[in-house]
Design an enzyme around this catalytic site. Structure first.
Site, PDB file in Angstrom:
ATOM      1  N   LYS A  25      13.406  -2.186   6.802  1.00  0.00           N
ATOM      2  CA  LYS A  25      12.025  -1.703   6.712  1.00  0.00           C
ATOM      3  C   LYS A  25      12.015  -0.256   6.249  1.00  0.00           C
ATOM      4  CE  LYS A  25       8.902   0.368   9.144  1.00  0.00           C
ATOM      5  NZ  LYS A  25       8.145   1.044   8.066  1.00  0.00           N
ATOM      6  N   GLU A  60       6.494   3.187   5.204  1.00  0.00           N
ATOM      7  CA  GLU A  60       5.296   2.679   4.508  1.00  0.00           C
ATOM      8  C   GLU A  60       4.916   3.585   3.331  1.00  0.00           C
ATOM      9  OE1 GLU A  60       1.820   3.074   7.055  1.00  0.00           O
ATOM     10  OE2 GLU A  60       2.729   4.772   8.030  1.00  0.00           O
ATOM     11  N   GLY A  67      14.763   8.597  11.597  1.00  0.00           N
ATOM     12  CA  GLY A  67      13.392   9.089  11.561  1.00  0.00           C
ATOM     13  C   GLY A  67      13.203  10.190  12.581  1.00  0.00           C
ATOM     14  N   GLY A  68      11.974  10.330  13.045  1.00  0.00           N
ATOM     15  CA  GLY A  68      11.637  11.435  13.921  1.00  0.00           C
ATOM     16  C   GLY A  68      11.972  11.158  15.394  1.00  0.00           C
ATOM     17  N   CYS A 105      16.475  16.409   6.661  1.00  0.00           N
ATOM     18  CA  CYS A 105      16.775  16.481   8.093  1.00  0.00           C
ATOM     19  C   CYS A 105      17.747  17.602   8.411  1.00  0.00           C
ATOM     20  CB  CYS A 105      17.343  15.149   8.582  1.00  0.00           C
ATOM     21  SG  CYS A 105      18.788  14.608   7.641  1.00  0.00           S
ATOM     22  N   THR A 163       9.574   8.726  17.463  1.00  0.00           N
ATOM     23  CA  THR A 163       9.775   7.307  17.147  1.00  0.00           C
ATOM     24  C   THR A 163      11.120   6.839  17.686  1.00  0.00           C
ATOM     25  OG1 THR A 163       8.689   7.869  15.061  1.00  0.00           O
ATOM     26  CG2 THR A 163       9.467   5.619  15.300  1.00  0.00           C
ATOM     27  N   GLY A 164      12.136   7.694  17.560  1.00  0.00           N
ATOM     28  CA  GLY A 164      13.470   7.328  18.058  1.00  0.00           C
ATOM     29  C   GLY A 164      13.468   7.059  19.550  1.00  0.00           C
ATOM     30  N   GLU A 196      10.710  20.874  14.528  1.00  0.00           N
ATOM     31  CA  GLU A 196      10.984  20.529  13.139  1.00  0.00           C
ATOM     32  C   GLU A 196       9.670  20.511  12.367  1.00  0.00           C
ATOM     33  OE1 GLU A 196      12.186  16.459  12.368  1.00  0.00           O
ATOM     34  OE2 GLU A 196      13.792  17.174  11.074  1.00  0.00           O
ATOM     35  N   GLU A 237      19.118   8.100  14.460  1.00  0.00           N
ATOM     36  CA  GLU A 237      19.476   9.318  13.708  1.00  0.00           C
ATOM     37  C   GLU A 237      18.182  10.093  13.529  1.00  0.00           C
ATOM     38  OE1 GLU A 237      22.596   9.815  12.876  1.00  0.00           O
ATOM     39  OE2 GLU A 237      23.360   7.800  13.256  1.00  0.00           O
TER      40      GLU A 237
HETATM   41  P1  NAP Z   1       9.186   8.521  11.483  1.00  0.00           P
HETATM   42  O1  NAP Z   1       7.728   8.750  11.429  1.00  0.00           O
HETATM   43  O2  NAP Z   1       9.859   8.533  12.788  1.00  0.00           O
HETATM   44  O3  NAP Z   1       9.424   7.147  10.722  1.00  0.00           O
HETATM   45  C1  NAP Z   1      10.706   6.669  10.437  1.00  0.00           C
HETATM   46  C2  NAP Z   1      10.623   5.185  10.210  1.00  0.00           C
HETATM   47  O4  NAP Z   1      10.252   4.554  11.442  1.00  0.00           O
HETATM   48  C3  NAP Z   1       9.577   4.779   9.202  1.00  0.00           C
HETATM   49  O5  NAP Z   1      10.018   3.655   8.478  1.00  0.00           O
HETATM   50  C4  NAP Z   1       8.415   4.418  10.099  1.00  0.00           C
HETATM   51  O6  NAP Z   1       7.502   3.567   9.484  1.00  0.00           O
HETATM   52  C5  NAP Z   1       9.124   3.730  11.220  1.00  0.00           C
HETATM   53  N1  NAP Z   1       8.372   3.620  12.465  1.00  0.00           N
HETATM   54  C6  NAP Z   1       7.333   4.359  12.907  1.00  0.00           C
HETATM   55  N2  NAP Z   1       6.933   3.929  14.126  1.00  0.00           N
HETATM   56  C7  NAP Z   1       7.742   2.895  14.465  1.00  0.00           C
HETATM   57  C8  NAP Z   1       7.834   2.030  15.595  1.00  0.00           C
HETATM   58  N3  NAP Z   1       7.024   2.152  16.643  1.00  0.00           N
HETATM   59  N4  NAP Z   1       8.783   1.074  15.590  1.00  0.00           N
HETATM   60  C9  NAP Z   1       9.615   0.921  14.550  1.00  0.00           C
HETATM   61  N5  NAP Z   1       9.576   1.720  13.438  1.00  0.00           N
HETATM   62  C10 NAP Z   1       8.651   2.696  13.404  1.00  0.00           C
HETATM   63  O7  NAP Z   1       9.971   9.573  10.574  1.00  0.00           O
HETATM   64  P2  NAP Z   1       9.607  10.035   9.109  1.00  0.00           P
HETATM   65  O8  NAP Z   1       8.456  10.971   9.188  1.00  0.00           O
HETATM   66  O9  NAP Z   1       9.504   8.852   8.205  1.00  0.00           O
HETATM   67  O10 NAP Z   1      10.929  10.796   8.700  1.00  0.00           O
HETATM   68  C11 NAP Z   1      11.158  12.126   8.939  1.00  0.00           C
HETATM   69  C12 NAP Z   1      12.098  12.282  10.107  1.00  0.00           C
HETATM   70  O11 NAP Z   1      13.336  11.642   9.825  1.00  0.00           O
HETATM   71  C13 NAP Z   1      12.452  13.728  10.367  1.00  0.00           C
HETATM   72  O12 NAP Z   1      12.441  13.980  11.738  1.00  0.00           O
HETATM   73  C14 NAP Z   1      13.862  13.836   9.807  1.00  0.00           C
HETATM   74  O13 NAP Z   1      14.616  14.890  10.359  1.00  0.00           O
HETATM   75  C15 NAP Z   1      14.406  12.506  10.157  1.00  0.00           C
HETATM   76  N6  NAP Z   1      15.584  12.203   9.354  1.00  0.00           N
HETATM   77  C16 NAP Z   1      16.807  12.209   9.970  1.00  0.00           C
HETATM   78  C17 NAP Z   1      17.952  11.969   9.226  1.00  0.00           C
HETATM   79  C18 NAP Z   1      19.311  11.967   9.863  1.00  0.00           C
HETATM   80  O14 NAP Z   1      20.288  11.664   9.179  1.00  0.00           O
HETATM   81  N7  NAP Z   1      19.450  12.296  11.139  1.00  0.00           N
HETATM   82  C19 NAP Z   1      17.837  11.707   7.856  1.00  0.00           C
HETATM   83  C20 NAP Z   1      16.583  11.709   7.270  1.00  0.00           C
HETATM   84  C21 NAP Z   1      15.455  11.949   8.035  1.00  0.00           C
HETATM   85  P3  NAP Z   1       6.213   4.192   8.762  1.00  0.00           P
HETATM   86  O15 NAP Z   1       6.672   5.202   7.802  1.00  0.00           O
HETATM   87  O16 NAP Z   1       5.644   3.007   8.132  1.00  0.00           O
HETATM   88  O17 NAP Z   1       5.377   4.776   9.858  1.00  0.00           O
END
Ligand code: NAP
Length: 492
Positions: A176, A179, A229-230, A285, A233-234, A386, A251
């Protein structure tokens, strides 16, 4: 996308069960880059069921490792064949420059090549149990059905860190993407099909995480969730997974220090502090968002970084003249702007930026100027949270112990940089920092063969390297007695 169905479930491309679609915006100008099918929770459940069936029928996990490795190599070949098209999609979707997108596709290719080699290297081992009749073996087997959830900043790159080892290990999966940025993952899934990935082994759903999340994670049918992701959510995914005792690797974000000592080489330090935070407009990130600089050089150093920040050429990522693109969406820009207001209200001193660019050519895109705040301290939210935008905060230190304390003063622990010309000090500081990757006199680089992941609230798993494959494997101990005899415990 382009009128074709975009959900891939059980080897069939199909539309959403309720006919739903989503407009995908180009953040450079607000235009609609594509319209994609948007899955319902029922579609997501179908995808999990398809992955479950494909795993349980046993054919894929029984495929010889050499064949799985050859498949990964074929995927790498196709990625290179379609590099320009994939890079273009990534740029239209995320806003990043085409040069960055091309590097991403090359990196994705390297990940597939790396795991194509690694899966053939056995990590099984024999254990001496003190009885020559017993052959005791530790073997690794695919963990099962995986749910792979990726963020929007590096859509295909982050997904590849999951898909390549999962396929190599013999798992089946549901992918997935975010979006906001599904386009490259849809095109990539077509390549997987072309490369010969069997039906049901890789399934694709796109749609909002809030809508699909529970269907993908709140189930006993999934064996492993790999999420990038964030933090919020994690945490939620980890809690849901725990209810099912499902392994979940998360992650997460980072608030990464870049520590510059007075004896650091000047030109590369200024350049890499600049690149470390403003590449991809800070939506990285591992961005070096916290400059921690020795007091004796701080004024001159910050002025030098600011002078270069003001010259960064912003523009549509498709324009070769652009050095950085827009933020991913209007919504995300609003979040970054709120952080700038917060920084001002917390008393940080704005050195440069802090506004949208006034160039009329950029007015339709979600651009934001590279922004530097000086005189920051550890109590400020802008230093601790962040922002995921082009915002650099500056803290100053007077000795090594203070530099280390500041570098570790974060709930995250993803990445850090240290710059000094004193190798002994460099080694001391590198070892003292509680971060998953630490660069010494460099910043931002990674390679497929080296593990990536965070300490603290930056996550609990590792991607890439041998550990990135091991995440997708279960460990089995096989005890084989070649000369069976009674245990002799009970005598009656
Ligand atoms: P996010 O809002 O947490 O979303 C990440 C993914 O999770 C998206 O596909 C999102 O879908 C999905 N998601 C949201 N709610 C969910 C739920 N309840 N259950 C399952 N999946 C769900 O993060 P983001 O804004 O896309 O990404 C930015 C974050 O990613 C930053 O914090 C960044 O530091 C982190 N990141 C970390 C790394 C690493 O290697 N550690 C690498 C890249 C990014 P939707 O988009 O459809 O809501």
């Amino acid at each position: 996308m382009d009128g074709e169905p975009d959900l891939y479930i059980g080897g069939v491309w199909r539309r959403a069960s309720d006919g739903g679609t989503r407009d995908i915006a180009n953040p450079a100008d607000g235009s609609i880059a594509a319209v994609v099918d948007e899955a319902t929770p029922d579609d997501a459940r179908d995808a999990v069921a398809a992955a479950r069936t494909a795993f349980d029928d046993g054919a894929w996990r029984a495929t010889p490792v050499a064949e799985r490795a050859a498949l990964l190599d074929r995927i790498a070949d196709l990625l290179q064949r379609d590099k320009e098209a994939l890079a273009g999609l990534e740029t239209r979707d995320t806003g990043k420059t085409l040069a960055e997108s091309r590097i991403d596709i090359d990196d994705v290719t390297s990940v597939f090549r790396y795991y194509a080699e690694l899966v053939g290297v056995s990590s099984d081992r024999l254990v001496d149990v003190g009885d020559p009749a017993v052959i005791s073996r530790i073997v690794r087997e695919p963990i099962g059905v995986c749910v792979l959830i990726a963020p929007w900043n590096y859509p295909l790159l982050q997904m590849s860190w999951k898909v390549a080892p999962a396929l190599g290990a013999g798992c089946t999966m549901v992918a997935k993407p975010s979006e906001v940025t599904p386009l490259s993952t849809i095109a990539f899934t077509h390549l997987l099909e072309e490369a010969g990935v069997p039906p049901g082994v890789v399934n694709l759903v796109q749609g909002s995480g809030a809508t699909l999340g529970d269907a993908l994670t709140d189930t006993d049918d999934v064996d492993f969730i790999s999420f990038t992701g964030g933090l919020a959510t994690g945490k939620r995914i980890s809690a849901v997974a725990a209810e099912h005792v499902t392994k979940a690797a998360v992650e997460l974000g980072g608030k990464n220090p870049h520590i510059v000592f007075a004896d650091a080489e000047w030109e590369s330090s200024v350049d890499q502090v600049l690149t470390g935070v403003f590449l991809h407009s800070g939506q990285v990130c591992s961005a070096g968002t916290r400059l921690i600089v020795e007091e004796s050089i701080a004024d001159d150093f910050v002025a030098a970084v600011a002078a270069r920040a003001e010259k960064i050429r912003m523009g549509d990522g498709m324009d070769p003249a652009s050095e950085t693109g827009p933020l991913v969406s209007e919504q995300h820009r609003a979040k970054v702007e709120a952080y700038v207001q917060l920084g001002l209200s917390e008393g940080a001193v704005l050195v440069t930026g802090g506004a949208r660019p006034d160039d009329p050519a950029l007015a339709k895109g979600s651009f934001y100027l590279p922004t530097i705040f000086d005189r920051c301290d550890r109590t400020m939210r802008i230093v601790q949270e962040e922002t995921f935008g082009p915002i650099l905060t500056v803290e100053r230190f007077t000795d090594e112990a203070e530099a280390i304390a500041l570098g570790n003063d974060t709930e995250y622990g993803l990445a850090a940089g240290v710059r000094t010309s004193d190798p002994a000090r460099g080694e001391r500081v590198v070892r003292a920092l509680r971060h998953g990757t630490v660069w010494l006199n460099d910043f931002g680089y990674y390679t497929a063969a080296a593990e990536w992941g965070g300490f603290g609230k930056s996550g609990n798993g590792r991607e890439l390297g041998p550990t990135g494959l091991a995440e997708y494997q279960e460990i089995k101990h096989i005890w084989h007695n070649t000369a069976p005899k009674p245990a002799g415990w009970f005598t009656g």
